[in-house]
Design a protein around this motif. Structure first.
Motif, PDB file in Angstrom:
ATOM      1  N   GLU A 215      29.927 136.755  74.235  1.00 36.46           N
ATOM      2  CA  GLU A 215      31.040 137.199  73.398  1.00 36.46           C
ATOM      3  C   GLU A 215      30.695 138.406  72.524  1.00 36.46           C
ATOM      4  N   MET A 216      29.422 138.719  72.391  1.00 39.45           N
ATOM      5  CA  MET A 216      28.980 139.817  71.527  1.00 39.45           C
ATOM      6  C   MET A 216      27.872 140.566  72.251  1.00 39.45           C
ATOM      7  N   THR A 217      27.948 141.885  72.297  1.00 39.86           N
ATOM      8  CA  THR A 217      26.909 142.650  72.970  1.00 39.86           C
ATOM      9  C   THR A 217      25.663 142.714  72.103  1.00 39.86           C
ATOM     10  N   PHE A 232      34.884 140.811  64.659  1.00 36.40           N
ATOM     11  CA  PHE A 232      34.378 139.442  64.620  1.00 36.40           C
ATOM     12  C   PHE A 232      34.847 138.741  63.345  1.00 36.40           C
ATOM     13  N   TYR A 233      36.095 138.964  63.012  1.00 36.74           N
ATOM     14  CA  TYR A 233      36.705 138.355  61.821  1.00 36.74           C
ATOM     15  C   TYR A 233      36.619 136.832  61.904  1.00 36.74           C
ATOM     16  N   ARG A 234      36.022 136.237  60.886  1.00 31.31           N
ATOM     17  CA  ARG A 234      35.808 134.792  60.788  1.00 31.31           C
ATOM     18  C   ARG A 234      34.988 134.233  61.943  1.00 31.31           C
ATOM     19  N   GLN A 235      34.108 135.069  62.517  1.00 29.33           N
ATOM     20  CA  GLN A 235      33.291 134.613  63.642  1.00 29.33           C
ATOM     21  C   GLN A 235      31.797 134.873  63.427  1.00 29.33           C
ATOM     22  N   VAL A 236      31.415 135.276  62.221  1.00 30.23           N
ATOM     23  CA  VAL A 236      30.009 135.460  61.884  1.00 30.23           C
ATOM     24  C   VAL A 236      29.728 134.765  60.560  1.00 30.23           C
ATOM     25  N   ILE A 312      25.833 126.586  67.900  1.00 27.05           N
ATOM     26  CA  ILE A 312      25.672 125.689  69.045  1.00 27.05           C
ATOM     27  C   ILE A 312      27.023 125.155  69.524  1.00 27.05           C
ATOM     28  N   THR A 313      27.924 124.851  68.575  1.00 24.91           N
ATOM     29  CA  THR A 313      29.230 124.302  68.934  1.00 24.91           C
ATOM     30  C   THR A 313      30.253 125.383  69.255  1.00 24.91           C
ATOM     31  N   GLY A 314      29.894 126.652  69.028  1.00 30.70           N
ATOM     32  CA  GLY A 314      30.794 127.740  69.368  1.00 30.70           C
ATOM     33  C   GLY A 314      31.802 128.095  68.291  1.00 30.70           C
ATOM     34  N   LYS A 315      31.638 127.539  67.082  1.00 31.14           N
ATOM     35  CA  LYS A 315      32.549 127.892  65.992  1.00 31.14           C
ATOM     36  C   LYS A 315      32.434 129.360  65.628  1.00 31.14           C
ATOM     37  N   LEU A 340      21.835 131.374  73.859  1.00 32.97           N
ATOM     38  CA  LEU A 340      21.960 132.291  72.736  1.00 32.97           C
ATOM     39  C   LEU A 340      20.796 133.276  72.751  1.00 32.97           C
ATOM     40  N   GLU A 341      20.974 134.390  72.065  1.00 33.43           N
ATOM     41  CA  GLU A 341      19.920 135.387  71.956  1.00 33.43           C
ATOM     42  C   GLU A 341      19.717 135.783  70.502  1.00 33.43           C
TER      43      GLU A 341
END
Length: 533
Positions: A215-217, A232-236, A312-315, A340-341
């Protein structure tokens, strides 16, 4: 080294580490253990008598060494039979807690009984509060900035000259500490005294961005500005502590300078980077406050520990993370098929250390106790014990092996070595193990994916180390300013209220006062009416 179970699933050493980190989290906290001991003593006269006997014996001929460490930050033993780390140099296995093994080793080596009273703390600030409130310890393990604070406030006892004698075969720390780590600790100072005079390193690492590559480069994750990226609003997530957040905001605000060729190619690059990343001018603090206010509006949360689970849960898709916790999250996610990286921002990264220091209010002038404390550090610095700790907690030891063989490097090969040369790459860790080596002995052959994952987080490449900076200790005046800035960010900064907002607040205030005046008048009228009746 990879093994396979009967179903063909790959089982790595990382899988085994997870098992024991989970075990550690289930271990009873010190307060619960203390409560159980109190109950046992209260309801068992026999237990009380035995306790008195043990105390008497300890007072007679046993050194009591009070050690306070981070929670879940030392191997507590209890390994299963299939947990043996089978290296070429020999098997490594954790049956008892390391501090209990130390008691046996010390008696065998020095002919003196020692009893370790082992306890834990949760944050550097919690430890400092414990000390200022009167708790007494001989040996504690804070982070670098808290060590600088303790040094500046004259809390610490320096290590003895004998501790640094490389000819003493029991001085495992000085014989085996990474040359890179030792150079770092011996070239940084506080109030004119170098860190290594008072601090023996334990674990170290860096900070970066844990991210979901689906989902993120990697390019998007390789900059601190990802925290404020509207894509990435509300995703970091960002760390819920002022030092880590201050560092990330500083790097993002100074990104153009820090990544410019002129800055990077300057012969004083390292010193300049340290200066820039420890800028505490009033203007900078104000700019960082404004920037973090914007970040606050973009991130999913400020967090300390929940970010791993959210990844881990993808939130969330990106998580500002310490290297050791990033390893843990990647291990856990992999169980569910999520890869994950870990990326290190191109601007710079924060290098941190945790280390052992001796306290004056514990050690005092007791030479026997100081010898036991220094021996405890040396015992933990045996390469096989450093491996046990890394296996158990997932963080990276400052020990590289040095004079006592290549156990640490063997463990790296056991964990990350490529058995199939297809998709294998060279991973050069010469800087950590032996900067003077020219034979390529410490160039690990690993899988390409590990250059972005656990290995990269635990042992970053030299180019990452070159763009790392250590946050220094700030004096009380600067701390007060930065802490106030943080309060403004985490609560609400009144300076950010727009003019129309102040009008609404004023109207509401006037209405509230008018209401109370009106009610007061009605009350007075009612009281007068009652008197007349």
């Amino acid at each position: 080294m990879r093994t396979f179970n009967s179903f063909g699933k790959t089982i790595t050493a990382a899988d085994r580490r997870k098992t024991f980190r989970a075990f550690a989290k289930k271990a009873m906290p010190k307060t619960l253990v203390s409560s159980l001991l109190v109950l046992t003593t209260a309801f068992s006269p026999i237990a009380g008598e035995l306790d008195l006997v043990e105390t008497a014996e300890a007072a007679d001929d046993t050194i009591i060494l009070r050690v306070c460490n981070w929670e879940e930050y030392m191997d507590l033993g209890g390994w299963e039979d299939d947990e043996v780390i089978d290296l070429e140099s020999g098997d490594i296995f954790g049956e008892k807690a390391l501090y209990e093994d130390f008691e046996d080793w010390y008696y065998e080596t020095y002919g003196q009984k020692v009893k370790v009273e082992y306890s834990c703390f949760g944050t550097n600030e919690e430890l400092y509060n414990m000390l200022t409130l009167g708790d007494t310890y001989d040996l504690v393990c804070p982070s670098e900035y808290m060590i600088m604070k303790l040094m500046s406030e004259d809390w610490l006892v320096p290590y003895s000259d004998g501790f640094f004698d490389e000819t003493n075969e029991n001085n495992y720390y000085v014989r085996n500490v990474s040359p890179f780590i030792e150079e770092t600790l011996s070239t940084h100072e506080i109030n004119g005294e170098y860190w290594n005079k008072y601090m023996a390193g334990y674990m170290w690492g860096i900070t970066g961005i844990l991210y979901n590559p689906n989902e993120m480069t990697r390019e998007e994750a390789s900059t601190w500005s990802v925290l404020n990226n509207p894509d990435f609003y509300r995703q970091v997530t960002i760390k819920d502590n002022v030092r880590d957040s201050y560092f990330a905001a500083m790097a993002a605000l100074k990104a153009d300078l820090l990544t410019s060729d002129e800055f990077i190619n300057d012969e004083n690059y390292s010193d300049n980077l340290m200066a820039e990343m420890n800028d505490v001018s009033d203007e900078t603090i104000e700019s960082i406050q404004d920037y973090l206010q914007d970040v606050k509006n973009n991130v999913y949360s400020f967090e300390t520990d929940s970010g791993k689970a959210d990844m881990i849960t993808g939130k969330v898709l990106g998580n500002y993370q310490w290297s050791g916790d990033a390893v843990y999250a990647m291990d856990q996610a992999e169980e569910d098929g999520l890869y994950l990286e870990f990326a290190v921002p191109e601007e710079c990264t924060n290098m941190w250390f945790d280390g052992w220091v001796m306290l004056k209010n514990g050690i005092g002038q007791d030479s026997a106790k100081q010898q036991a404390a220094e021996a405890f550090v040396n015992f933990l610095s045996m390469p096989e014990n450093a491996v046990r700790n890394m296996y158990y907690i997932g963080y990276t030891s400052v020990i590289s092996g040095g004079m006592d063989g290549d156990v640490i490097y063997e463990y790296l090969e056991w964990n990350y070595g490529a058995e199939d040369e297809e998709d294998a790459v060279d991973y050069d860790l010469t800087y950590f193990f032996d900067p003077e080596d020219t034979t390529g002995e410490y160039i690990l052959t690993t899988y390409e994916e590990q250059t972005k994952r656990q290995l990269y987080a635990q042992y970053p490449l030299e180019d990452v180390i070159n763009r790392s900076a250590i946050m220094e200790y700030f004096d009380s005046d600067v701390n007060a300013k930065i802490n106030q800035m943080w309060i403004n960010v985490r609560c609400y900064n009144l300076r950010n209220v727009p003019f129309w907002g102040w009008i609404i607040i004023l109207i509401a205030f006037v209405a509230m006062i008018s209401f109370f005046v009106y009610e007061k008048k009605n009350t007075i009228k009612a009281e007068k009416a009652d008197k007349i009746r």
